[in-house]
Design a protein around this motif. Structure first.
Motif, mmCIF file in Angstrom:
data_model
loop_
_atom_site.group_PDB
_atom_site.id
_atom_site.type_symbol
_atom_site.label_atom_id
_atom_site.label_comp_id
_atom_site.label_asym_id
_atom_site.label_seq_id
_atom_site.Cartn_x
_atom_site.Cartn_y
_atom_site.Cartn_z
ATOM 1 N N PRO A 205 25.232 39.854 -14.969
ATOM 2 C CA PRO A 205 24.624 41.100 -15.449
ATOM 3 C C PRO A 205 24.848 42.279 -14.501
ATOM 4 O O PRO A 205 25.001 43.415 -14.951
ATOM 5 C CB PRO A 205 23.139 40.752 -15.593
ATOM 6 N N LEU A 206 24.863 42.018 -13.189
ATOM 7 C CA LEU A 206 25.058 43.127 -12.260
ATOM 8 C C LEU A 206 26.444 43.742 -12.411
ATOM 9 O O LEU A 206 26.588 44.977 -12.399
ATOM 10 C CB LEU A 206 24.813 42.673 -10.819
ATOM 11 N N LEU A 207 27.468 42.908 -12.562
ATOM 12 C CA LEU A 207 28.822 43.432 -12.753
ATOM 13 C C LEU A 207 28.988 44.110 -14.114
ATOM 14 O O LEU A 207 29.902 44.915 -14.303
ATOM 15 C CB LEU A 207 29.857 42.323 -12.570
ATOM 16 N N ALA A 208 28.101 43.806 -15.040
ATOM 17 C CA ALA A 208 28.118 44.464 -16.353
ATOM 18 C C ALA A 208 27.334 45.773 -16.343
ATOM 19 O O ALA A 208 27.259 46.452 -17.362
ATOM 20 C CB ALA A 208 27.554 43.517 -17.413
ATOM 21 N N ILE B 123 18.430 45.321 -11.560
ATOM 22 C CA ILE B 123 17.592 44.178 -11.198
ATOM 23 C C ILE B 123 16.349 44.132 -12.085
ATOM 24 O O ILE B 123 15.946 43.063 -12.539
ATOM 25 C CB ILE B 123 17.232 44.231 -9.699
ATOM 26 N N ASP B 124 15.783 45.283 -12.370
ATOM 27 C CA ASP B 124 14.611 45.325 -13.255
ATOM 28 C C ASP B 124 14.947 44.827 -14.657
ATOM 29 O O ASP B 124 14.127 44.167 -15.296
ATOM 30 C CB ASP B 124 14.036 46.738 -13.331
ATOM 31 N N ARG C 210 33.681 49.557 -11.219
ATOM 32 C CA ARG C 210 32.314 49.941 -11.588
ATOM 33 C C ARG C 210 31.413 50.103 -10.365
ATOM 34 O O ARG C 210 31.759 49.736 -9.256
ATOM 35 C CB ARG C 210 31.703 48.872 -12.494
ATOM 36 N N THR C 211 30.229 50.572 -10.657
ATOM 37 C CA THR C 211 29.153 50.612 -9.668
ATOM 38 C C THR C 211 28.158 49.534 -10.059
ATOM 39 O O THR C 211 27.859 49.361 -11.241
ATOM 40 C CB THR C 211 28.462 51.991 -9.679
ATOM 41 N N VAL C 212 27.668 48.796 -9.062
ATOM 42 C CA VAL C 212 26.644 47.782 -9.328
ATOM 43 C C VAL C 212 25.339 48.240 -8.694
ATOM 44 O O VAL C 212 25.327 48.942 -7.689
ATOM 45 C CB VAL C 212 27.048 46.377 -8.813
ATOM 46 N N HIS C 213 24.247 47.825 -9.315
ATOM 47 C CA HIS C 213 22.913 48.231 -8.878
ATOM 48 C C HIS C 213 22.263 47.054 -8.149
ATOM 49 O O HIS C 213 21.688 46.167 -8.775
ATOM 50 C CB HIS C 213 22.088 48.666 -10.086
ATOM 51 N N LEU C 214 22.385 47.047 -6.834
ATOM 52 C CA LEU C 214 21.879 45.956 -6.001
ATOM 53 C C LEU C 214 20.493 46.299 -5.456
ATOM 54 O O LEU C 214 20.053 47.447 -5.537
ATOM 55 C CB LEU C 214 22.850 45.695 -4.846
ATOM 56 N N PRO D 288 29.791 50.024 -4.824
ATOM 57 C CA PRO D 288 30.988 49.760 -5.616
ATOM 58 C C PRO D 288 31.102 48.264 -5.920
ATOM 59 O O PRO D 288 30.757 47.424 -5.074
ATOM 60 C CB PRO D 288 32.139 50.218 -4.712
ATOM 61 N N ALA D 289 31.578 47.941 -7.106
ATOM 62 C CA ALA D 289 31.748 46.527 -7.467
ATOM 63 C C ALA D 289 32.663 45.817 -6.480
ATOM 64 O O ALA D 289 32.444 44.638 -6.177
ATOM 65 C CB ALA D 289 32.301 46.407 -8.885
ATOM 66 N N ALA D 290 33.666 46.514 -5.953
ATOM 67 C CA ALA D 290 34.569 45.886 -4.975
ATOM 68 C C ALA D 290 33.803 45.436 -3.735
ATOM 69 O O ALA D 290 34.059 44.365 -3.180
ATOM 70 C CB ALA D 290 35.700 46.841 -4.601
ATOM 71 N N GLU D 291 32.841 46.230 -3.293
ATOM 72 C CA GLU D 291 32.011 45.848 -2.141
ATOM 73 C C GLU D 291 31.176 44.609 -2.475
ATOM 74 O O GLU D 291 31.061 43.682 -1.678
ATOM 75 C CB GLU D 291 31.110 47.011 -1.729
ATOM 76 N N TYR D 292 30.593 44.611 -3.650
ATOM 77 C CA TYR D 292 29.800 43.459 -4.082
ATOM 78 C C TYR D 292 30.665 42.200 -4.154
ATOM 79 O O TYR D 292 30.249 41.126 -3.721
ATOM 80 C CB TYR D 292 29.165 43.777 -5.436
ATOM 81 N N LEU D 293 31.883 42.323 -4.644
ATOM 82 C CA LEU D 293 32.778 41.163 -4.705
ATOM 83 C C LEU D 293 33.171 40.685 -3.318
ATOM 84 O O LEU D 293 33.352 39.487 -3.096
ATOM 85 C CB LEU D 293 34.012 41.476 -5.554
#
Length: 193
Positions: free
Chosen positions: A53-56, A60-61, A99-103, A109-114
């Protein structure tokens, strides 16, 4: 090696280690002092489930507490395989990496999350391997990419207590052992240590 290929390899290696866990090993200790094998695998499955869901683009909420607790059920290996497969699909969907992810710590950035997930799978894949007596060598190209990324993140991770204090290793160890040590792992850890 590009980030998505390294991420895929880290997922595959992690699942390869989980596939080798025998029935009596789920309660064995790991290099993570608070986690046995089952708790450690559940932690990674939780990360994989959250990544979808985060990558989509979900927050978190929006996800809420539906991913809390035991995600392994009666068949931990099948649960880990399914979570990894869904995580890989989410990560490799066209455009996801941009994309941007909401952590929990804010948007990234999604690349950072990956990059974070890559390191998570490598380190915890090694944890499972040494806990169950499997071959602990990690893909050297994926290790290199994770080590390059973590060099710029290490102080932040330590300051926020996201990793254990680094372990001292000699200058002649390989990149895998340096990465493990940076994440607070003793590369010579064995059950009973």
């Amino acid at each position: 090696m590009d980030l998505l290929e390294a991420y895929r390899r880290s997922l595959a290696e992690f699942i390869d280690r989980v596939d080798q866990v025998e029935a009596g090993q789920w309660s064995d200790p790991t290099p993570c002092p608070d986690w046995d094998v089952r708790a450690l695998v559940n932690h990674v499955v939780n990360e994989d489930r959250w990544s979808v869901p985060l990558l989509a683009g979900r927050t978190i909420d929006e996800v809420g507490d539906r991913l809390d607790g035991d995600l392994l059920g009666a068949d931990p290996i099948a649960a880990a395989r399914e979570a990894a497969a869904q995580a890989e699909i989410a990560a490799t969907h066209p455009g996801t990496i941009d994309r941007t992810v909401h952590l929990s710590g804010g948007d990234a950035p999604a690349a950072e999350y990956l990059q974070q997930l890559l390191a998570e799978h490598l380190i915890h894949g090694w944890d499972v391997a040494v806990a169950i007596g499997a071959q602990p060598r990690l893909d050297p190209n994926a290790v290199h990419l994770a080590a390059q990324w973590f060099a710029g993140q290490m102080e932040n991770y330590r300051r926020n207590k996201l990793v254990q204090t680094g372990v001292q290793v000699s200058d002649d160890v390989d990149e895998q052992d340096r990465l493990l040590a940076a994440f607070g792992r003793d590369p010579d850890w064995a059950p009973g240590d």
